[in-house]
Design a protein around this motif. Structure first.
Motif, PDB file in Angstrom:
ATOM      1  N   UNK A  97      55.701  37.215  44.973  1.00 18.25           N
ATOM      2  CA  UNK A  97      54.576  38.843  45.130  1.00 18.25           C
ATOM      3  C   UNK A  97      53.922  37.969  46.025  1.00 18.25           C
ATOM      4  N   UNK A  98      54.519  37.160  47.022  1.00 17.34           N
ATOM      5  CA  UNK A  98      54.323  36.495  48.150  1.00 17.34           C
ATOM      6  C   UNK A  98      54.678  37.574  49.078  1.00 17.34           C
ATOM      7  N   UNK A 157      51.024  41.454  40.443  1.00 18.89           N
ATOM      8  CA  UNK A 157      52.358  40.247  40.124  1.00 18.89           C
ATOM      9  C   UNK A 157      53.123  39.191  40.426  1.00 18.89           C
ATOM     10  N   UNK A 158      52.150  38.386  40.184  1.00 16.35           N
ATOM     11  CA  UNK A 158      51.956  36.554  40.261  1.00 16.35           C
ATOM     12  C   UNK A 158      52.123  36.207  38.822  1.00 16.35           C
ATOM     13  N   UNK A 216      55.159  33.927  61.068  1.00 15.47           N
ATOM     14  CA  UNK A 216      54.351  33.993  61.631  1.00 15.47           C
ATOM     15  C   UNK A 216      53.068  34.415  61.348  1.00 15.47           C
ATOM     16  N   UNK A 217      52.161  34.949  60.453  1.00 15.12           N
ATOM     17  CA  UNK A 217      51.131  35.502  60.541  1.00 15.12           C
ATOM     18  C   UNK A 217      50.823  34.830  58.726  1.00 15.12           C
ATOM     19  N   UNK A 218      49.628  35.424  58.776  1.00 16.30           N
ATOM     20  CA  UNK A 218      48.982  34.513  56.962  1.00 16.30           C
ATOM     21  C   UNK A 218      49.637  35.558  56.187  1.00 16.30           C
ATOM     22  N   UNK A 219      50.225  34.589  55.017  1.00 22.54           N
ATOM     23  CA  UNK A 219      50.354  34.886  53.524  1.00 22.54           C
ATOM     24  C   UNK A 219      49.549  35.446  53.020  1.00 22.54           C
ATOM     25  N   UNK A 220      49.998  36.121  51.901  1.00 24.78           N
ATOM     26  CA  UNK A 220      48.767  36.728  51.387  1.00 24.78           C
ATOM     27  C   UNK A 220      49.892  36.667  49.881  1.00 24.78           C
ATOM     28  N   UNK A 221      48.493  36.221  48.673  1.00 26.05           N
ATOM     29  CA  UNK A 221      49.588  36.784  47.133  1.00 26.05           C
ATOM     30  C   UNK A 221      49.040  37.530  46.661  1.00 26.05           C
TER      31      UNK A 221
END
Lengths: 674, 170
Positions: A640-641, A655-656, A646-651
């Protein structure tokens, strides 16, 4: 279990060996003075040489007089779980390799589970010293330094107090250690100290004296009166006066009476009976023999959980050894009293802790309770009068008989005399078994003996008494522990499991956990318990669920459940057949009573304040804190992530699954749960 | 006992009684109802599970209807009716283990082994079971693999524990 654990050879029996040809004791024709002769003397033929030999044997078995160092290792189930098996192998290997002249003794559990595997070393003439967390790699260094008469200060726990031996300077005594200081050890007095497989050590420390005394000098009625006067109450949970129960059975006229030891400890969170049997099995046999004599039973059963293989193994050995020495079986110590003890392995049903269910289980039926009366004391096993007591109750008996009712009554409080063993577990610094006198405060048990909440988190509640018990919040921590005070806060003593919960525990989740447990373990005979607990679980599950599809009357039904929760719980309490159902709603009622705000947050705001209920949690990533290391991406089971290195991740919220894996692995605290 | 059951017993199971089963039943000669659970335990210990044949044979031995024997066997958690994997993993779900996160350990095991509790993995290596309490609450969360305890198990340790058993047979 490894074979090493059960190492036992009959050559070990030194005390029980004949002193000379004039000793005529044999199991077939037992000597009534056997125990007296072995421990305090003088022998019947009054030979100074024999007396001296007997005393010297006792001293050796008490390890007062050592000719070589002794290494003790705790090999109870918890010790083995922490790796005592490997430690033991390492000790054996090291001793063999260095060709050291030492004894290696396997003992039971002293109660300090967090310190396992525990190794004690005693050098000749010196006190015994305990060391904590001795994993196999630490063994050679430990043995070499201690045998060189130096004490390793790291991992050191305490030294035992013994006036006859030289203490080490600068090492605290066991009774100064915070875990042991406030304990009163009567039941656990031998646990972790003696070799549970060795009857000599038990006898040398006063074992079987009470039985010998009871059989020789007291009538069954005397014993019943002593136990009645001592105020001993059943330690299995109900707290019924033991002496009164015995008197009920004694009144019955029957050709056959039975005694049953309930060792079917099924409360999740309680393990004292296992540790007691593993650490000191002969004491159970002695207590049972005295009880059987008092009520006139000639056959006894030990109903023990099959999940405790080590305890079963030690009991089998103990029964065989006691029998071979005339301390059990036919005509015990030439008193005319006989007792057969049979082990029955339970098959894993929580409800079998209830006495009528237990009886059905021994009879080979499903473990379903029946209405009482008639009570088992009148009509029990195979229709005969039967007395059922808990393991810990029996462990108290020898001391009561030996020291008298007044001595026992002086410990504890008015209506609750003596001591109780508590199993400390959960989010507590020092887990393990602590035996305390009644009247101690809950705060002392948790914060002094247990060392407080793990990782300096905030204390939230302590769960007492398993599924029949309740959660006690922090405002009642100063409660003094006894049978009656527990009831004032809606709890009960139960078998004495204390599970500490911190701020990260959701109380609705805990209530749900217990309802799930009871729902599965209910025997199904009566409807309130079978259907009621299931409905309670349904309502609690609805409370912890997010807003799925709320079509038509869904929301209304959810609220109906919420409104009726308390009423349902009290109906189950009032109408169930046995104690299992009658106490089943306790976890719900007590959490409702003390943590209503948490219920309200779940119901009205659909929010879980402790961040436990997955469906009410929303995980996001703080874009400021995230450096894009990718650890969470690897940990996420649902993929889900998203996010490039080196880039900002997102959830991805769709899917989480809200498992919390990302929160656990993120070292930058960039994952936020709300 | 109905006629069909009797016929079934006589023709099939007794003739095909496995030697181990016969030995166990012989050991419990003249057994009464109270010996039912010990017999079931012995049979399960020898064979790993209770087969249909075993239940019918035990019923005949005790002169009980097979339905009663099955009723007792299904009532207790200990008895199972299909074989275990080579490594049987028991996950403790006692209160102490629950509070310390055994639910996520169980979830991790399901994920790693790709089975749910009560199932055996397709290669027959691992089977998973949830138990009420192992009695090692001081070391929670606990799992036991073929009776060998693993204390203080965290979800991220699960894969390496499973791997260590895989390596044992390799």
């Amino acid at each position: 279990m490894s074979e090493a654990v059960s190492s036992f050879n009959t050559d070990d029996i030194k005390i029980l060996a004949k002193c000379c040809e004039r000793c005529w004791h044999s199991p077939e024709r037992p000597c009534p003075d056997l125990i007296n002769c072995l421990t305090s003397g003088p022998t019947c033929h009054n030979d100074p040489a024999c007396n001296e030999r007997a005393q010297s044997r006792t001293k050796t078995a008490r390890r007062e007089k050592l000719d070589r160092p002794v290494i003790f290792i705790g090999t109870g189930t918890c010790g083995l779980g922490a790796g005592a098996g490997k430690t033991l192998a390492a000790i054996r290997e090291h001793v063999q390799k260095q060709n050291l002249d030492v004894d290696i003794v396997e003992v039971g559990c002293i109660g300090l589970c967090t310190a396992e595997p525990m190794v004690d070393i005693q050098l000749p003439g010196r006190t015994r010293v305990s060391f904590a967390k001795i994993t196999s790699d630490k063994v050679p260094a430990l043995i070499d330094t201690v045998l060189a008469n130096k004490i390793v200060f790291e991992d050191l726990v305490a030294q035992f107090r013994d006036e006859k031996l030289t203490p080490y300077e600068g090492v605290i005594f066991q009774d100064q250690h915070p875990f042991f200081a406030q304990q009163t050890r009567c039941v656990l007095v031998n646990c972790g100290i003696i070799d549970p497989n060795n009857i000599d050590e038990y006898i040398a420390r006063g074992g079987f004296c009470a039985l010998a005394m009871a059989l020789r000098k007291q009538t069954p009625e005397d014993i019943r009166n002593t136990v009645f006067d001592s105020g001993l109450r059943g330690r299995g949970g109900g707290g019924f006066p033991t002496g009164q129960k015995w008197k009920l059975a004694a009144q019955e006229n029957s050709d056959q009476k039975y005694l049953v030891c309930n060792a079917d400890e099924g409360d999740p969170g309680a393990f004292m009976n296992r540790a007691e049997i593993e650490g000191d099995p002969y004491r159970l046999l002695e207590g049972m023999a005295i009880a059987a004599y008092a009520i006139g039973a000639s056959k006894a059963y030990i109903y023990i959980r099959a999940e405790y293989p080590l305890a079963v193994k030690r009991l089998i050995k103990a029964i065989a050894t006691a029998k071979a020495n005339g301390l059990l079986g036919h005509n015990i110590l030439d008193s005319g009293f006989s007792l057969d003890i049979v082990i029955k392995k339970g098959a894993g049903a929580f409800v079998c802790g209830e006495e009528t269910a237990l009886i059905h289980s021994i009879e080979g039926r499903r473990g379903m309770p029946r209405p009482r009366p008639p009570y088992p004391a009148v009509k029990g096993l195979f229709g005969k009068p039967t007395i059922i007591n808990n393991v810990e109750t029996f462990y108290n008996i020898p001391t009561i008989i030996e020291r008298g009712a007044a001595w026992f009554k002086a410990i504890g409080t008015g209506n609750s005399t003596g001591t109780k063993v508590f199993a400390l577990s959960g989010k507590i610094t020092r887990t393990g078994l602590a035996e305390v006198a009644f009247g101690i405060s809950m705060r002392d048990v948790i914060f002094t003996i247990g060392g407080g909440v793990l990782n300096n988190k905030n204390f939230k509640a302590v769960q007492v008494g398993g599924p029949s018990g309740a959660c006690i919040p922090s405002q009642h921590l100063d409660l003094t522990i006894d049978y009656d005070s527990m009831k004032t806060v809606g709890a009960m003593m139960g078998s004495g499991g204390l599970v500490v919960m911190d701020e990260n525990t959701c109380m609705i989740d805990v209530a749900k956990f217990f309802m799930d447990f009871i729902g599965r373990e209910s025997c199904g005979k009566c409807i309130p318990c079978r259907e009621g607990t299931r409905r309670l679980l349904e309502i609690l599950t609805q409370i912890t669920q997010g807003r799925r599809t709320e079509k038509n009357a869904d929301a209304l039904l959810r609220f109906q459940g919420v409104v009726l929760l308390e009423r349902l719980a009290s109906v189950i309490k009032d109408t169930s057949l046995c104690a299992l159902g009658q106490t089943a709603p306790n976890p719900v009622l007590s959490t409702l009573r003390y943590f209503r705000d948490e219920y309200e947050a779940h119901i009205f705001e659909r929010r879980c304040p402790a961040h436990v209920c997955p469906e009410l949690l929303n995980y996001t990533i703080d874009s400021e804190a995230c450096v894009g290391c990718g650890v969470c991406i690897k940990a996420c089971p649902a993929d889900a992530i998203i996010g490039a290195p080196k880039q900002v991740h997102e959830i991805n919220q769709d899917k989480c699954v809200a498992c919390g894996s990302c929160l656990e692995v993120c070292r930058l605290n960039a994952v936020i749960a709300a | 006992m109905s006629e069909t059951t009797t016929k079934f017993i006589n023709t099939k199971s007794v003739a095909a009684l496995r030697p181990e089963l016969a030995v166990i039943l012989q050991r419990h000669a003249n057994a009464r109802r109270e010996h039912l659970i010990p017999i079931l335990q012995d049979v399960q210990e020898a064979e790993g599970y209770l087969s249909q044949d075993a239940i019918v044979a035990i019923a005949k031995h005790l002169k009980l209807p097979a339905s009663k024997v099955f009723g007792v066997a299904t009532f207790y958690n200990q008895f199972r009716f299909q074989a275990h994997g080579r490594f049987h993993i028991q996950v403790c779900r006692g209160t102490a283990c629950h509070v310390k996160g055994s639910a996520s350990v169980l979830a991790a095991l399901c994920r790693v082994l790709k089975i749910t509790p009560g199932q055996t993995s397709r290669d027959g290596l691992f089977s998973l079971e949830v138990v009420a309490c192992i009695g090692a609450c001081g070391l929670a969360p606990v799992i036991s693999v073929n009776g060998e305890f693993h204390a203080g198990v965290a979800p991220d340790k699960v894969a390496s524990i499973v791997q260590s058993y895989r390596r044992k047979i390799a």
